[in-house]
Design a protein around this motif. Structure first.
Motif, PDB file in Angstrom:
ATOM      1  N   GLU A  95       5.633  21.289   1.345  1.00  0.00           N
ATOM      2  CA  GLU A  95       4.861  21.556   2.640  1.00  0.00           C
ATOM      3  C   GLU A  95       4.214  23.142   2.743  1.00  0.00           C
ATOM      4  N   GLU A  96       4.993  24.065   2.611  1.00  0.00           N
ATOM      5  CA  GLU A  96       4.620  25.297   2.588  1.00  0.00           C
ATOM      6  C   GLU A  96       3.519  25.676   1.638  1.00  0.00           C
ATOM      7  N   GLY A  97       3.412  25.255   0.540  1.00  0.00           N
ATOM      8  CA  GLY A  97       2.538  25.771  -0.685  1.00  0.00           C
ATOM      9  C   GLY A  97       1.396  24.686  -0.894  1.00  0.00           C
ATOM     10  N   TYR A  98       1.742  23.281  -0.308  1.00  0.00           N
ATOM     11  CA  TYR A  98       0.833  22.512  -0.541  1.00  0.00           C
ATOM     12  C   TYR A  98       0.565  21.452   0.371  1.00  0.00           C
ATOM     13  N   LYS A  99       0.976  21.323   1.524  1.00  0.00           N
ATOM     14  CA  LYS A  99       0.805  20.630   2.607  1.00  0.00           C
ATOM     15  C   LYS A  99       0.967  19.110   2.258  1.00  0.00           C
ATOM     16  N   ASP A 100       1.843  18.799   1.223  1.00  0.00           N
ATOM     17  CA  ASP A 100       1.875  17.306   0.768  1.00  0.00           C
ATOM     18  C   ASP A 100       2.526  16.436   1.853  1.00  0.00           C
ATOM     19  N   LEU A 101       3.601  17.084   2.602  1.00  0.00           N
ATOM     20  CA  LEU A 101       4.353  16.415   3.774  1.00  0.00           C
ATOM     21  C   LEU A 101       3.232  16.067   5.046  1.00  0.00           C
ATOM     22  N   SER A 102       2.441  16.871   5.157  1.00  0.00           N
ATOM     23  CA  SER A 102       1.522  16.866   6.356  1.00  0.00           C
ATOM     24  C   SER A 102       0.318  15.766   5.747  1.00  0.00           C
ATOM     25  N   SER A 103       0.093  15.766   4.630  1.00  0.00           N
ATOM     26  CA  SER A 103      -0.824  14.718   4.230  1.00  0.00           C
ATOM     27  C   SER A 103      -0.147  13.349   4.198  1.00  0.00           C
ATOM     28  N   LEU A 104       1.344  13.304   3.695  1.00  0.00           N
ATOM     29  CA  LEU A 104       1.802  11.906   3.832  1.00  0.00           C
ATOM     30  C   LEU A 104       1.996  11.550   5.125  1.00  0.00           C
ATOM     31  N   LYS A 105       2.345  12.385   6.135  1.00  0.00           N
ATOM     32  CA  LYS A 105       2.400  12.151   7.667  1.00  0.00           C
ATOM     33  C   LYS A 105       1.123  11.616   8.274  1.00  0.00           C
ATOM     34  N   SER A 106       0.018  12.210   7.820  1.00  0.00           N
ATOM     35  CA  SER A 106      -1.244  11.851   8.444  1.00  0.00           C
ATOM     36  C   SER A 106      -1.560  10.447   7.915  1.00  0.00           C
ATOM     37  N   TYR A 107      -0.939  10.128   6.607  1.00  0.00           N
ATOM     38  CA  TYR A 107      -1.311   8.633   5.962  1.00  0.00           C
ATOM     39  C   TYR A 107      -0.447   7.513   6.888  1.00  0.00           C
ATOM     40  N   LEU A 108       0.912   8.068   6.863  1.00  0.00           N
ATOM     41  CA  LEU A 108       1.841   7.162   7.611  1.00  0.00           C
ATOM     42  C   LEU A 108       1.154   6.926   8.980  1.00  0.00           C
ATOM     43  N   ASP A 109       0.751   7.783   9.827  1.00  0.00           N
ATOM     44  CA  ASP A 109       0.327   7.515  11.078  1.00  0.00           C
ATOM     45  C   ASP A 109      -0.908   6.824  10.948  1.00  0.00           C
ATOM     46  N   LEU A 110      -1.640   6.839  10.394  1.00  0.00           N
ATOM     47  CA  LEU A 110      -2.760   5.885  10.171  1.00  0.00           C
ATOM     48  C   LEU A 110      -2.443   4.573  10.052  1.00  0.00           C
ATOM     49  N   LYS A 111      -1.329   4.295   9.479  1.00  0.00           N
ATOM     50  CA  LYS A 111      -0.861   2.820   8.985  1.00  0.00           C
ATOM     51  C   LYS A 111      -0.365   2.461  10.135  1.00  0.00           C
ATOM     52  N   ARG A 112       0.230   3.080  10.965  1.00  0.00           N
ATOM     53  CA  ARG A 112       0.940   2.429  12.364  1.00  0.00           C
ATOM     54  C   ARG A 112      -0.181   2.074  13.277  1.00  0.00           C
TER      55      ARG A 112
END
Length: 102
Positions: A85-102
């Motif tokens: 997350e700190e270096g690449y924002k991978d988790l933020s990207s995943l969280k945004s995707y998962l939030d859109l699916k809900r």
């Protein structure tokens, strides 16, 4: 008519088969990553996820529980300051995707 022992054996066999498939999927993924073949990587990851869902079902849990737990764990990892997350924002990207699916 087979008795309860038959059902237990059948369920154990299904569980063991699913575990073996999970390991096989992971092996195929590692090989695909070495070769850098995008289609093989996608196929391997898809099979890995499918086998995780099947293993979940064999353990008596349901698909919705897993999806909710993935969302919860993503949030936890974000809060903990995961290195990806700190270096690449991978988790933020995943969280945004998962939030859109809900």
């Amino acid at each position: 008519m087979p008795g309860p022992e038959f059902d237990i054996v059948k369920n154990i066999e299904a569980l063991e088969w699913t575990k073996a498939e999970l390991v096989g999927s992971l092996s195929r993924l590692f090989k695909a990553l070495l070769k850098g073949e995008a289609e093989s990587i996608l196929d391997s990851l898809a099979l890995l996820i499918i086998n995780c869902y099947l293993l979940l079902k064999r353990t008596g849990l349901n698909f919705g529980q897993l999806e909710m737990r993935v969302c919860e764990k993503t949030t936890e990892l974000l809060s903990a300051g995961h290195p990806l997350e700190e270096g690449y924002k991978d988790l933020s990207s995943l969280k945004s995707y998962l939030d859109l699916k809900r």
